[in-house]
Every structure is written in structure tokens, then in C-alpha cells.
Design an enzyme around this catalytic site. Structure first.
Site, mmCIF file in Angstrom:
data_model
loop_
_atom_site.group_PDB
_atom_site.id
_atom_site.type_symbol
_atom_site.label_atom_id
_atom_site.label_comp_id
_atom_site.label_asym_id
_atom_site.label_seq_id
_atom_site.Cartn_x
_atom_site.Cartn_y
_atom_site.Cartn_z
ATOM 1 N N CYS A 73 -8.429 14.711 -0.034
ATOM 2 C CA CYS A 73 -7.739 14.664 -1.316
ATOM 3 C C CYS A 73 -6.549 15.617 -1.244
ATOM 4 O O CYS A 73 -6.719 16.799 -0.935
ATOM 5 C CB CYS A 73 -8.719 15.114 -2.398
ATOM 6 S SG CYS A 73 -7.979 15.246 -4.034
ATOM 7 N N GLU A 157 -9.061 3.523 -9.182
ATOM 8 C CA GLU A 157 -10.447 3.826 -9.598
ATOM 9 C C GLU A 157 -11.045 2.665 -10.395
ATOM 10 O O GLU A 157 -12.240 2.434 -10.380
ATOM 11 C CB GLU A 157 -10.501 5.108 -10.444
ATOM 12 C CG GLU A 157 -10.364 6.397 -9.641
ATOM 13 C CD GLU A 157 -11.607 6.775 -8.822
ATOM 14 O OE1 GLU A 157 -12.732 6.455 -9.229
ATOM 15 O OE2 GLU A 157 -11.423 7.374 -7.742
ATOM 16 N N CYS A 189 -1.488 10.710 -1.535
ATOM 17 C CA CYS A 189 -2.711 10.701 -2.347
ATOM 18 C C CYS A 189 -3.634 9.712 -1.658
ATOM 19 O O CYS A 189 -3.219 8.593 -1.325
ATOM 20 C CB CYS A 189 -2.414 10.233 -3.770
ATOM 21 S SG CYS A 189 -3.906 9.906 -4.723
ATOM 22 N N HIS A 191 -5.981 7.919 -2.588
ATOM 23 C CA HIS A 191 -6.218 6.641 -3.280
ATOM 24 C C HIS A 191 -5.178 5.588 -2.900
ATOM 25 O O HIS A 191 -5.441 4.392 -2.978
ATOM 26 C CB HIS A 191 -6.149 6.839 -4.797
ATOM 27 C CG HIS A 191 -7.375 7.456 -5.391
ATOM 28 N ND1 HIS A 191 -7.726 8.764 -5.198
ATOM 29 C CD2 HIS A 191 -8.344 6.926 -6.193
ATOM 30 C CE1 HIS A 191 -8.858 9.017 -5.855
ATOM 31 N NE2 HIS A 191 -9.244 7.916 -6.468
#
Ligand code: DGL
Length: 271
Positions: A73, A157, A189, A191
């Protein structure tokens, strides 16, 4: 002495992307994945909050027999890693180590001789200036263009990467960057790895995408070779345990896609 595992920590499911690359490269080791899905996103939190969450995650993973932790992260790597390594580890866990994702991404940018580098990341990572600072340390001559993308983590998410909303948000965030004529784009990031194909389509072939998953896996392999005192303490049974602070559908779904249908995730509390 019982051997430990490699701990992988992210605020949510972004770290699965990094873990997937690590596991492909280093399948023999034991791993523990922890996603703080109850408190994601971290990207708009203060340094104080991110540091507190990071300490809770570190305590949990080291108490669960990890010998080494990867902060999968950027937000945690940028806002908490250095302080933890300086203040917390030497007192509490002098023999254990934590590594982040920022330095590997920066080294890759340098090794590939990139000159005009775009960075997309959470608000918090952009404000921390961590990626920019580390790039400038290696080569102050590199031009850097940063863009905070606060909508992307909630989109990932929620499992909405293939939606029109994702297309719109990506266009809005990437177009100003393309006008700067970048030659590389760091997905700052974890994600965003889930959006890589879409990002590639928008930025085109000319811009090299630095995906931290690929880079971190390679660097970890090298790190373990250079640090037998850590490597010797890691179990080699390819065992994986998943923990999260909330049992979200997308975490289970994504985890199963990467690691097989039968993964089980144990819900824990960090606070
Ligand atoms: N995946 C994380 C990162 O790399 C953080 C996402 C978030 O919690 O905002 O920055």
C-alpha cells in the site's frame, strides 16, 4: 524454532494484486495477507490515523508469526513506513523487517531511464510527496507530474472497474497528464493495478506503465537472496492465510480469482 511467514498488508484488496505477483514469483514461501477492509480507504486519512492503523497491522502480523512484512500500500508506505522503521521496529521487533512499495517503483523508473514521469495515487500519497521525494533523491533531473485520484479506490473496492464510471474517472484523471507528454506512469496505489488494462488503452503504447506488483515481486526475490538471516526464518509450505477486518464480497471474490475458489478469510479486529 517454528518458521514464520511473509506478511502482506493493505488497507483493502489492492494488496492482493501485489501479493498475486509475489506468489507467482515466490510460490514456495508461507504468507499471511491482511486487508483492513473495514477502514478502507486510507487515502484521505491523516498521517496520524494511517500511522496508528499501520502499528495495529504490524502488531497483528508479527504476533501471527510473520518474519517480514510487505506494506502493499503506497499510502501506508508513504505515511508510516519510515517512522515505523526508525521508532517502532528497533524497540519492539528488532529482528523483524518491513518493506514498502515506493522504493521499488522509484528504482524501476530510474533503471528504465524515464525522464517525464506521471504519478497517479491517492490524495494522501500525493500530499505526502513520498514518491516524488524518492525519485528526486535518485535523479533530481526527472520531471514529475502528479495526479490524485480519490474516486479510483472506492470504484475498485466496489468491484466497479468495468463500469462507465471507471472510464469517465480515468479519462478525467489521465488526460491532463497526457498533455504533459509523460514517458512513464507510476500506478502509485496498489488498487490501480486492477485498472491497468483500461489505463493502458488511454495512455497508449508510448507511455510505460510501472505496475508495482511486478516490480515488488522481483525486488523481494533479490532482497531474500541478500538477507539469509530473514529468509531462513520463513516457512516453505506454500501456506496462505487471509485475514480482514470486514468480510467484503469483493475481497473474497478477488482473492478467489487469484488464489483459488476455496480461500477462506478470517475476520479480525485491529482496534
Ligand atoms: N491501496 C492503497 C495504496 O496503495 C491505498 C488505498 C486507500 O486505502 O486509499 O495507496
Amino acid at each position: 524454532m517454528k518458521k514464520g511467514a511473509i506478511g502482506i498488508f493493505d488497507s483493502g484488496l489492492g494488496g492482493l494484486q501485489i501479493f498475486h505477483h509475489i506468489f507467482k514469483k515466490l510460490p514456495k514461501y508461507d504468507y499471511v495477507y491482511l486487508g483492513d477492509t473495514a477502514r478502507v480507504p486510507y487515502g484521505s486519512r491523516s498521517q496520524e490515523a494511517v500511522y496508528k492503523f499501520a502499528i495495529q497491522a504490524v502488531d497483528f502480523l508479527f504476533k501471527n508469526n510473520c518474519s517480514l512484512i510487505i506494506f502493499a500500500c503506497n499510502t501506508v508506505s508513504g505515511k508510516a513506513l519510515r517512522k515505523l522503521q526508525r521508532d517502532y521496529l528497533p524497540k519492539r521487533y528488532p529482528k523483524k523487517r518491513i518493506l514498502g512499495v515506493i522504493i521499488p517503483a522509484v528504482e524501476e523508473t530510474f533503471e528504465k531511464r524515464k525522464k517525464r514521469v506521471g504519478i497517479i495515487a491517492t490524495e494522501s500519497t500525493v500530499l505526502s510527496g513520498a514518491l516524488e521525494r524518492e525519485i528526486k533523491k535518485i535523479n533530481p533531473g526527472i520531471n514529475i507530474f502528479q495526479q490524485a485520484c480519490p474516486l479510483l479506490v472506492p470504484i475498485v473496492e466496489a468491484g466497479e472497474e468495468n463500469s462507465k464510471l471507471a472510464d469517465l474517472a480515468l479519462k478525467q484523471y489521465l488526460e491532463p497528464m497526457l498533455k504533459k507528454n509523460i514517458d512513464a506512469l507510476i500506478l502509485g496505489c496498489t488498487h490501480y493495478g486492477f485498472l491497468e488494462d483500461k489505463i493502458k488503452k488511454i495512455v497508449g503504447e508510448r507511455v510505460e506503465i510501472i505496475n508495482e506488483g511486478r516490480v515488488v515481486a522481483e525486488k523481494l526475490k533479490d532482497y531474500l537472496k541478500r538477507h539469509p538471516e530473514i529468509e531462513n526464518n520463513i516457512g516453505r509450505n506454500s501456506r496462505i492465510k487471509f485475514f480482514s477486518t470486514d468480510l467484503t464480497f469483493t475481497l473474497k471474490n478477488r482473492g478467489s480469482k487469484f488464489f483459488g475458489k476455496n480461500i477462506s478469510i478470517e475476520k479480525i479486529r485491529l482496534d
